[in-house]
Design an enzyme around this catalytic site. Structure first.
Site, PDB file in Angstrom:
ATOM      1  N   LEU A  60       0.832   2.626 -15.447  1.00  0.00           N
ATOM      2  CA  LEU A  60       1.236   2.994 -14.096  1.00  0.00           C
ATOM      3  C   LEU A  60       2.327   2.102 -13.516  1.00  0.00           C
ATOM      4  O   LEU A  60       2.882   2.410 -12.455  1.00  0.00           O
ATOM      5  CB  LEU A  60       0.014   3.003 -13.169  1.00  0.00           C
ATOM      6  CG  LEU A  60      -0.988   4.123 -13.457  1.00  0.00           C
ATOM      7  CD1 LEU A  60      -2.304   3.850 -12.740  1.00  0.00           C
ATOM      8  CD2 LEU A  60      -0.438   5.474 -13.052  1.00  0.00           C
ATOM      9  N   TYR A 108      -2.584  -9.951  -2.699  1.00  0.00           N
ATOM     10  CA  TYR A 108      -3.360  -8.735  -2.987  1.00  0.00           C
ATOM     11  C   TYR A 108      -3.703  -8.013  -1.691  1.00  0.00           C
ATOM     12  O   TYR A 108      -3.537  -6.793  -1.582  1.00  0.00           O
ATOM     13  CB  TYR A 108      -4.634  -9.099  -3.749  1.00  0.00           C
ATOM     14  CG  TYR A 108      -5.631  -7.975  -3.859  1.00  0.00           C
ATOM     15  CD1 TYR A 108      -5.434  -6.920  -4.749  1.00  0.00           C
ATOM     16  CD2 TYR A 108      -6.775  -7.958  -3.056  1.00  0.00           C
ATOM     17  CE1 TYR A 108      -6.345  -5.885  -4.844  1.00  0.00           C
ATOM     18  CE2 TYR A 108      -7.695  -6.936  -3.148  1.00  0.00           C
ATOM     19  CZ  TYR A 108      -7.481  -5.898  -4.041  1.00  0.00           C
ATOM     20  OH  TYR A 108      -8.387  -4.869  -4.125  1.00  0.00           O
ATOM     21  N   VAL A 148     -17.148  -4.867  -4.770  1.00  0.00           N
ATOM     22  CA  VAL A 148     -17.850  -3.942  -5.657  1.00  0.00           C
ATOM     23  C   VAL A 148     -18.063  -4.647  -6.990  1.00  0.00           C
ATOM     24  O   VAL A 148     -17.134  -5.246  -7.543  1.00  0.00           O
ATOM     25  CB  VAL A 148     -17.031  -2.646  -5.870  1.00  0.00           C
ATOM     26  CG1 VAL A 148     -17.823  -1.649  -6.712  1.00  0.00           C
ATOM     27  CG2 VAL A 148     -16.627  -2.034  -4.529  1.00  0.00           C
TER      28      VAL A 148
END
Length: 255
Positions: A66, A161, A196
């Site tokens: 990507l 980030y 997560v």
């Protein structure tokens, strides 16, 4: 989810973690899911598991870097040829490098921008183009964001980030506004989870696995399946309902 049976979804970063959980959930709901990643070995294994489980949908692995626009465009061309086009685009792929704002390496910053911001934008543009070409007016673009896109984490390793995730928050609202101006019923949603428990921290702290493990041991974490449930919830909303942002954290976590 009945209206999505047989429709085509693209899930980026589908080899592990949230992407794999989302791909599995959509296949279980009867969708044809193109799952892309730089390596497709794990997606091929997941596809076989879905088939063995008797899920009504199909998972199609596709190898794509990507950070390379040409590979993204080639993937969309292949989807058009083989599956007519994309009805749902799940921009899940994302990464983080330990590159602080005052001392980080440009290479790491650029890689985060390439994947977290530019790839998401390119996939969104191409998915919208695919929908318009086929007069699909009920498509959906879902960006997997982060709570780091709404508040700055007090850690220098995370600051750049977080900046890319703030961009995702802005991009999703911009997409929603442009879709409205285009008089389309295609929807755009942002899903912003807290921490997560996936491979993410181990990739982020790849030189310090103990630090990565400590991230998950120090608090109650969400599971990848929780975010997959949020995706199906968003897709299940009536076509006239616009869900802008889903912010997720464990019930006992206050920030």
């Amino acid at each position: 989810m009945e209206r999505w049976k047989g429709r085509v979804a693209l899930v980026t970063g589908a080899s592990v973690g949230i992407g794999a959980a989302v791909a599995r959930a959509l296949v279980q709901q009867g969708m044809r899911v193109v799952g892309c990643a730089r390596s497709v070995d794990k997606i091929e294994k997941l596809a076989a598991e879905c088939q063995s489980a008797g899920y009504s949908g199909t998972l199609i692995p596709y190898k794509c870097d990507l950070s390379n626009e040409e590979e993204i465009l080639s993937m969309f061309s292949a989807i058009k040829t083989l599956h007519k086009g994309v009805d749902v685009c799940i921009n899940n792929a994302g990464l983080a490098h330990n590159e602080p704002l005052l001392s980080g390496k440009t290479e790491g910053w650029r890689n985060m921008i390439d994947v977290n911001v530019l790839a998401l934008s390119i996939c969104t543009r191409e998915a919208y183009k695919s929908m318009k070409e086929r007069n699909v007016d009920d498509g959906h673009i879902i960006n997997i964001n982060s709570m780091g896109g709404h508040r700055m984490v007090p850690s220098a390793d995370e600051h750049f980030y977080c900046a890319t995730k703030y961009a995702v928050t802005a991009l999703t609202e911009g997409i929603r506004q442009e879709l409205r101006e285009a008089n389309t019923h295609i929807r755009a949603t942002c899903i912003s989870p807290g921490i997560v428990e996936t491979e993410f921290a181990f990739r982020h702290h790849n030189s310090d696995p103990e630090k990565a493990a400590a991230v998950y041991e120090s608090m109650k974490c969400l599971k990848a399946e929780d975010i997959a449930s949020a995706v199906t919830f968003v897709l299940s909303a009536p076509p006239h309902v616009q869900i802008g942002d889903v912010q997720m954290r464990p019930v006992d976590q206050v920030s």
